[in-house]
Design a protein around this motif. Structure first.
Motif, PDB file in Angstrom:
ATOM      1  N   TYR A  47       9.535  -7.627  -8.658  1.00 41.24           N
ATOM      2  CA  TYR A  47      10.321  -6.734  -7.801  1.00 41.24           C
ATOM      3  C   TYR A  47      11.787  -6.715  -8.233  1.00 41.24           C
ATOM      4  O   TYR A  47      12.431  -5.658  -8.225  1.00 41.24           O
ATOM      5  CB  TYR A  47      10.220  -7.165  -6.334  1.00 41.24           C
ATOM      6  CG  TYR A  47       8.851  -7.015  -5.731  1.00 41.24           C
ATOM      7  CD1 TYR A  47       8.014  -5.969  -6.102  1.00 41.24           C
ATOM      8  CD2 TYR A  47       8.376  -7.922  -4.780  1.00 41.24           C
ATOM      9  CE1 TYR A  47       6.749  -5.833  -5.548  1.00 41.24           C
ATOM     10  CE2 TYR A  47       7.120  -7.789  -4.221  1.00 41.24           C
ATOM     11  CZ  TYR A  47       6.303  -6.751  -4.617  1.00 41.24           C
ATOM     12  OH  TYR A  47       5.044  -6.611  -4.070  1.00 41.24           O
ATOM     13  N   SER A  48      12.300  -7.879  -8.586  1.00 44.31           N
ATOM     14  CA  SER A  48      13.676  -7.946  -9.085  1.00 44.31           C
ATOM     15  C   SER A  48      13.845  -7.084 -10.328  1.00 44.31           C
ATOM     16  O   SER A  48      14.804  -6.315 -10.452  1.00 44.31           O
ATOM     17  CB  SER A  48      14.053  -9.398  -9.428  1.00 44.31           C
ATOM     18  OG  SER A  48      14.140 -10.193  -8.287  1.00 44.31           O
ATOM     19  N   ASN A  49      12.911  -7.239 -11.251  1.00 46.03           N
ATOM     20  CA  ASN A  49      12.980  -6.472 -12.499  1.00 46.03           C
ATOM     21  C   ASN A  49      12.870  -4.972 -12.240  1.00 46.03           C
ATOM     22  O   ASN A  49      13.524  -4.163 -12.917  1.00 46.03           O
ATOM     23  CB  ASN A  49      11.872  -6.920 -13.450  1.00 46.03           C
ATOM     24  CG  ASN A  49      12.063  -8.342 -13.939  1.00 46.03           C
ATOM     25  OD1 ASN A  49      13.158  -8.896 -13.851  1.00 46.03           O
ATOM     26  ND2 ASN A  49      11.018  -8.949 -14.453  1.00 46.03           N
ATOM     27  N   CYS A  50      12.068  -4.593 -11.237  1.00 51.15           N
ATOM     28  CA  CYS A  50      11.953  -3.177 -10.881  1.00 51.15           C
ATOM     29  C   CYS A  50      13.302  -2.631 -10.411  1.00 51.15           C
ATOM     30  O   CYS A  50      13.679  -1.499 -10.744  1.00 51.15           O
ATOM     31  CB  CYS A  50      10.904  -2.979  -9.787  1.00 51.15           C
ATOM     32  SG  CYS A  50       9.199  -3.162 -10.358  1.00 51.15           S
ATOM     33  N   GLY A  51      14.006  -3.425  -9.622  1.00 50.69           N
ATOM     34  CA  GLY A  51      15.325  -3.001  -9.149  1.00 50.69           C
ATOM     35  C   GLY A  51      16.281  -2.758 -10.302  1.00 50.69           C
ATOM     36  O   GLY A  51      17.017  -1.754 -10.315  1.00 50.69           O
ATOM     37  N   ILE A  52      16.284  -3.670 -11.264  1.00 50.42           N
ATOM     38  CA  ILE A  52      17.147  -3.514 -12.436  1.00 50.42           C
ATOM     39  C   ILE A  52      16.738  -2.282 -13.237  1.00 50.42           C
ATOM     40  O   ILE A  52      17.578  -1.492 -13.701  1.00 50.42           O
ATOM     41  CB  ILE A  52      17.086  -4.771 -13.330  1.00 50.42           C
ATOM     42  CG1 ILE A  52      17.533  -6.007 -12.559  1.00 50.42           C
ATOM     43  CG2 ILE A  52      17.946  -4.576 -14.578  1.00 50.42           C
ATOM     44  CD1 ILE A  52      18.955  -5.963 -12.065  1.00 50.42           C
ATOM     45  N   ALA A  53      15.429  -2.085 -13.412  1.00 55.54           N
ATOM     46  CA  ALA A  53      14.932  -0.947 -14.180  1.00 55.54           C
ATOM     47  C   ALA A  53      15.307   0.382 -13.522  1.00 55.54           C
ATOM     48  O   ALA A  53      15.694   1.351 -14.205  1.00 55.54           O
ATOM     49  CB  ALA A  53      13.419  -1.047 -14.341  1.00 55.54           C
ATOM     50  N   ILE A  54      15.200   0.438 -12.201  1.00 53.62           N
ATOM     51  CA  ILE A  54      15.551   1.669 -11.479  1.00 53.62           C
ATOM     52  C   ILE A  54      17.039   1.972 -11.642  1.00 53.62           C
ATOM     53  O   ILE A  54      17.433   3.116 -11.919  1.00 53.62           O
ATOM     54  CB  ILE A  54      15.177   1.541  -9.993  1.00 53.62           C
ATOM     55  CG1 ILE A  54      13.663   1.517  -9.834  1.00 53.62           C
ATOM     56  CG2 ILE A  54      15.782   2.692  -9.185  1.00 53.62           C
ATOM     57  CD1 ILE A  54      13.199   1.170  -8.427  1.00 53.62           C
ATOM     58  N   MET A  55      17.884   0.954 -11.474  1.00 57.68           N
ATOM     59  CA  MET A  55      19.325   1.184 -11.608  1.00 57.68           C
ATOM     60  C   MET A  55      19.686   1.566 -13.038  1.00 57.68           C
ATOM     61  O   MET A  55      20.514   2.460 -13.261  1.00 57.68           O
ATOM     62  CB  MET A  55      20.097  -0.074 -11.185  1.00 57.68           C
ATOM     63  CG  MET A  55      21.616   0.133 -11.152  1.00 57.68           C
ATOM     64  SD  MET A  55      22.078   1.462 -10.020  1.00 57.68           S
ATOM     65  CE  MET A  55      23.817   1.670 -10.453  1.00 57.68           C
ATOM     66  N   ALA A  56      19.056   0.919 -14.022  1.00 61.91           N
ATOM     67  CA  ALA A  56      19.311   1.271 -15.422  1.00 61.91           C
ATOM     68  C   ALA A  56      18.886   2.715 -15.699  1.00 61.91           C
ATOM     69  O   ALA A  56      19.568   3.444 -16.438  1.00 61.91           O
ATOM     70  CB  ALA A  56      18.569   0.309 -16.348  1.00 61.91           C
ATOM     71  N   SER A  57      17.798   3.148 -15.080  1.00 66.53           N
ATOM     72  CA  SER A  57      17.325   4.520 -15.249  1.00 66.53           C
ATOM     73  C   SER A  57      18.316   5.511 -14.634  1.00 66.53           C
ATOM     74  O   SER A  57      18.596   6.576 -15.213  1.00 66.53           O
ATOM     75  CB  SER A  57      15.950   4.697 -14.606  1.00 66.53           C
ATOM     76  OG  SER A  57      15.000   3.851 -15.215  1.00 66.53           O
ATOM     77  N   ILE A  58      18.845   5.166 -13.465  1.00 65.71           N
ATOM     78  CA  ILE A  58      19.838   6.034 -12.817  1.00 65.71           C
ATOM     79  C   ILE A  58      21.077   6.173 -13.686  1.00 65.71           C
ATOM     80  O   ILE A  58      21.597   7.278 -13.895  1.00 65.71           O
ATOM     81  CB  ILE A  58      20.204   5.481 -11.425  1.00 65.71           C
ATOM     82  CG1 ILE A  58      19.002   5.584 -10.482  1.00 65.71           C
ATOM     83  CG2 ILE A  58      21.407   6.217 -10.852  1.00 65.71           C
ATOM     84  CD1 ILE A  58      19.212   4.895  -9.146  1.00 65.71           C
ATOM     85  N   LEU A  59      21.559   5.057 -14.221  1.00 60.51           N
ATOM     86  CA  LEU A  59      22.751   5.090 -15.074  1.00 60.51           C
ATOM     87  C   LEU A  59      22.480   5.902 -16.343  1.00 60.51           C
ATOM     88  O   LEU A  59      23.348   6.659 -16.810  1.00 60.51           O
ATOM     89  CB  LEU A  59      23.186   3.672 -15.429  1.00 60.51           C
ATOM     90  CG  LEU A  59      23.716   2.816 -14.267  1.00 60.51           C
ATOM     91  CD1 LEU A  59      23.965   1.383 -14.730  1.00 60.51           C
ATOM     92  CD2 LEU A  59      24.997   3.424 -13.695  1.00 60.51           C
ATOM     93  N   THR A  60      21.284   5.750 -16.899  1.00 60.67           N
ATOM     94  CA  THR A  60      20.925   6.518 -18.094  1.00 60.67           C
ATOM     95  C   THR A  60      20.889   8.010 -17.791  1.00 60.67           C
ATOM     96  O   THR A  60      21.413   8.830 -18.569  1.00 60.67           O
ATOM     97  CB  THR A  60      19.557   6.065 -18.635  1.00 60.67           C
ATOM     98  OG1 THR A  60      19.611   4.673 -18.953  1.00 60.67           O
ATOM     99  CG2 THR A  60      19.177   6.849 -19.880  1.00 60.67           C
ATOM    100  N   TYR A  61      20.300   8.378 -16.661  1.00 64.69           N
ATOM    101  CA  TYR A  61      20.223   9.788 -16.281  1.00 64.69           C
ATOM    102  C   TYR A  61      21.612  10.380 -16.072  1.00 64.69           C
ATOM    103  O   TYR A  61      21.920  11.485 -16.557  1.00 64.69           O
ATOM    104  CB  TYR A  61      19.394   9.930 -15.006  1.00 64.69           C
ATOM    105  CG  TYR A  61      19.343  11.341 -14.471  1.00 64.69           C
ATOM    106  CD1 TYR A  61      18.600  12.321 -15.109  1.00 64.69           C
ATOM    107  CD2 TYR A  61      20.070  11.689 -13.319  1.00 64.69           C
ATOM    108  CE1 TYR A  61      18.554  13.624 -14.624  1.00 64.69           C
ATOM    109  CE2 TYR A  61      20.045  12.980 -12.832  1.00 64.69           C
ATOM    110  CZ  TYR A  61      19.288  13.941 -13.493  1.00 64.69           C
ATOM    111  OH  TYR A  61      19.266  15.230 -13.016  1.00 64.69           O
ATOM    112  N   VAL A  62      22.459   9.641 -15.357  1.00 67.44           N
ATOM    113  CA  VAL A  62      23.815  10.137 -15.106  1.00 67.44           C
ATOM    114  C   VAL A  62      24.589  10.279 -16.419  1.00 67.44           C
ATOM    115  O   VAL A  62      25.352  11.238 -16.608  1.00 67.44           O
ATOM    116  CB  VAL A  62      24.561   9.204 -14.135  1.00 67.44           C
ATOM    117  CG1 VAL A  62      26.024   9.630 -13.986  1.00 67.44           C
ATOM    118  CG2 VAL A  62      23.877   9.210 -12.771  1.00 67.44           C
TER     119      VAL A  62
END
Length: 402
Positions: free
Chosen positions: A252-267
């Motif tokens: 779950y922790s890793n999922c949180g990091i992955a989601i935030m990294a994806s958001i930053l990549t998209y932006v």
């Protein structure tokens, strides 16, 4: 021949150093571990200060997020300034302010990890996971390793972070059969002889490195943690830091990091990587620097003892953390994590907004065992980095030496 004022400064500096060595020696020789029980300490603090208010905690989150949004909004006008001479200092001011303000949600997520945010475990988990993931912190993984730190603070074997290196680990010669004061002077002379490693430039460079990269390196390679037989980090679902049944929490922790990294990549794709770096990346590094500075100074000081298993107990370790103010504004923005940390270590489930008042009662109860320091932060950081190098291999109570 040196000018008179230079000689005078050198003599004055040597007197100050010798006085510090003498005082430290006297403090170490006279130190007796605390005998209070944790119940005695808790009974000294009014019961109402332990009551958690979920609504009040959430309002702190709202306040922090509104502040971050307001600072961000102001920054969107920086590039409209008419000259580079105005834009450069404006960006620097934004990075400093935003990096400082963003520490607030980091601290609130940390409180969630302790259960101090709310009586509801679900609310703690939701807010903690969202806030920490937004700052690229693996919430559940760090929650579990941080819990071990709290349970073993001050212990040479039980703590998992800020564990002092020993004389033998540093590869230093065995301790001479001298008095404690003579040993301290000897250590000081060795310190003077380490010309390159102890130059101000080297010290500042190493401090800059640890402030900017110390936190991610702790997560990635367990920097400053207990020595392990092989590489460990906070992202492995199976690692010495965690138990097998905790693997799903790490996921779950890793999922949180992955989601935030994806958001930053998209932006960064719809704007530019530079834009993300300017608005988020540099303030993120500022948050890391604050967290390392705060936690390092809480646990690393010439006056902070560490204990062997023979004499360590929870309350003794918890009392051996240093409270220090970072100034009224910063203390407020950081939810007083700096000037009420000893109380937080004693009672980590106490709501953070009551810790300042509780600290007054804690100080009265502990007396000489309450540790605080009003040395200016930059000076304290520089001093601890230079003086807190190692501890002796033997002894039930050991102090940093250099």
């Amino acid at each position: 021949m040196a000018p008179p004022h230079v000689v005078e400064d050198q003599v004055r500096h040597r007197i100050v150093v010798e006085d510090e060595i003498k005082l430290k020696s006297q403090y170490e020789r006279g130190y007796v571990p605390m005998e209070f029980t944790i119940k005695e300490i808790r009974d000294a603090i009014p019961a109402h200060l332990f009551i958690r208010d979920t609504t009040k905690s959430i309002m702190h989150v709202v306040k922090d997020l509104v502040t971050i949004a307001a600072v961000f909004y102001c920054a969107t006008y920086i590039d409209t300034l008419p000259s580079l001479a105005l834009r450069i200092p404006a960006w620097i001011a934004y990075w400093i302010i935003q990096g400082t303000v963003m520490v607030g949600p980091w601290i609130l997520a940390h409180e969630c990890g302790h259960g101090a945010f709310s009586d509801s475990k679900m609310i703690n988990t939701i807010f903690g996971w969202v806030l920490h993931s937004a700052l690229l912190v693996p919430y559940q993984a760090w929650q579990m390793s941080h819990s071990k730190h709290h349970k073993g603070t001050g212990s040479m074997t039980k703590d998992v972070v800020f564990v002092p290196a020993t004389r033998s680990y540093k590869g230093l010669p065995p301790k001479d059969e001298k008095s404690q004061n003579e040993t301290l002077e000897h250590d000081h002379h060795d310190h003077e002889e380490s010309i390159f490693a102890e130059t101000p430039l080297y010290t500042l460079g190493s401090l800059f490195f640890i402030l900017t990269l110390g936190w991610p390196l702790y997560l990635l390679i367990n920097l400053s943690g207990q020595e392990a037989p092989h590489w460990i980090n906070h992202f492995q679902t199976v690692a010495p830091l965690f138990e097998p049944h905790q693997a799903m929490n790490i996921f779950y922790s890793n999922c949180g990091i992955a989601i935030m990294a994806s958001i930053l990549t998209y932006v960064s794709m719809i704007t530019s990587p530079l834009t993300v770096f300017m608005y988020y990346g540099i303030p993120y590094l500022g948050v890391n620097a604050w967290i390392v500075c705060i936690t390092y100074l809480q646990h690393t000081d010439p006056m902070v003892p560490h204990f062997s298993d023979n004499v360590w107990n929870f309350q003794r370790g918890a009392a051996c953390t240093v409270d220090r103010s970072f100034g009224k504004i910063v203390d407020h923005l950081h939810h007083h994590i700096g000037d009420s940390h000893q109380c937080h270590h004693m009672f980590s489930q106490m709501p953070f907004y009551n810790a300042v008042e509780a600290t007054k009662h804690l100080k009265a109860k502990l007396g000489k065992y309450y540790l605080s320091d009003d040395t200016p932060i930059a000076k304290a950081l520089y001093r601890s980095w230079r003086q807190c190098k190692f501890v002796e291999d033997e002894g039930d109570v050991v102090f940093y030496k250099h």
